[in-house]
Design an enzyme around this catalytic site. Sequence first.
Site, PDB file in Angstrom:
ATOM      1  CG  ASP A   1      -3.218   3.879  -3.794  1.00 31.91           C
ATOM      2  OD1 ASP A   1      -4.096   3.062  -4.132  1.00 31.91           O
ATOM      3  OD2 ASP A   1      -3.422   4.801  -2.987  1.00 31.91           O
ATOM      4  CD  GLU A   2      -5.489  -0.884  -1.623  1.00 25.64           C
ATOM      5  OE1 GLU A   2      -5.204  -1.657  -0.683  1.00 25.64           O
ATOM      6  OE2 GLU A   2      -6.483  -0.139  -1.611  1.00 25.64           O
TER       7      GLU A   2
ATOM      8  CG  ASP B   1      -2.011   1.013   1.159  1.00 23.55           C
ATOM      9  OD1 ASP B   1      -2.197   1.604   0.081  1.00 23.55           O
ATOM     10  OD2 ASP B   1      -2.707   1.217   2.177  1.00 23.55           O
TER      11      ASP B   1
END
Length: 358
Positions: free
Chosen positions: A105-106, A12
């Site tokens: 983003d993860e 993350d």
Amino acid sequence: MNGPVRKIIHIDMDAFYASVEQRDNPELKGKPVAVGGGHRGVVAAASYEARRFGIRSAMPSVTAKRRCPDLVFVKPRFDAYKEVSNQIRAIFAEYTDLIEPLSLDEAYLDVTEDRRGLGSARAIAEDIRRRIASETGVTASAGVSYCKFIAKLASDQNKPDGLCVIPPERGPAFVAVLPVSRFHGVGPVTAAKMLRLGIHTGADLAAWSREELEAHFGSSGEWYWKIARGIDERPVRADRPYKSVSAERTFDVDLTDGQALAVELERVAGYAWARVERAAVSGRTVTLKVKFADFTIITRSKSLPAPVGGQGEFAAIGQSLLAALIPVPKGIRLLGLGLHNLIEVNNQEPVQLGLAIL
């Protein structure tokens, strides 16, 4: 557990949008930064310096500025965020083929097979974090565990720029002490209901039988029973062909303001379009999904005679579908945007794809 214990990493990125802005503009480093905003807008993302003032996503910019007079607003640059996300994805691919992206983003990674011979999932996570920092200039936090649920919880444990490893023998105890509001799949409304029932922590949740939970929460009761015991058998699902590609976002608070909803939909469109590009597909139908505070769901779609031309057109169609619903009769807790009627970009004979996104 049956079979070998999985080794799963949840990566993350730390305040991703704001971190990219601080990287690209050295004058912003160390300052409270909000992506989005404007005179009547809302915050799309906040740096950790801004979060210390209680500033969060979807907060009206006026409120954010009141809490932090020195807050610096910057316009979002989704192309830049997508470029960094692609760099990070390329790093992941050197360690495993089993990559399940959740957003720009993860992502989950299954590293049960130690492709690079680093010796442990912890060592793999450390190497990935080191390379992300050195090659992109932004930091990532990682959770390492035997299942997706706990890996995701662990990645949030030592943020920012942190690592948390939870082996199988520690899983149930780790879950037991956490508040249920942190559990993936337990939204604000469900968390409030659990609190009314006296369920504050994982240990409280584990004290309830499967039958009791199903009586109060329906089909979700079995899931809550399992995660309270650290049980999650879901595999990491690598990218596959889709018959639809979409992304959605559940908000911390129900939204009614049209501008706040428009900002959040733009963010969702960015996530969804990144998946469209990874899947190498195009499509003619854009579908907006709206879940209201009372959990009722509606969808609105628009079909074009030719495939959607790019992220800008995709987002614009979604915004027009949303604008037709404004003003909303009640708070909105989730927005989703998807592309349907897909064809493979590189096929000479376009074909309908057969597997749905999860």
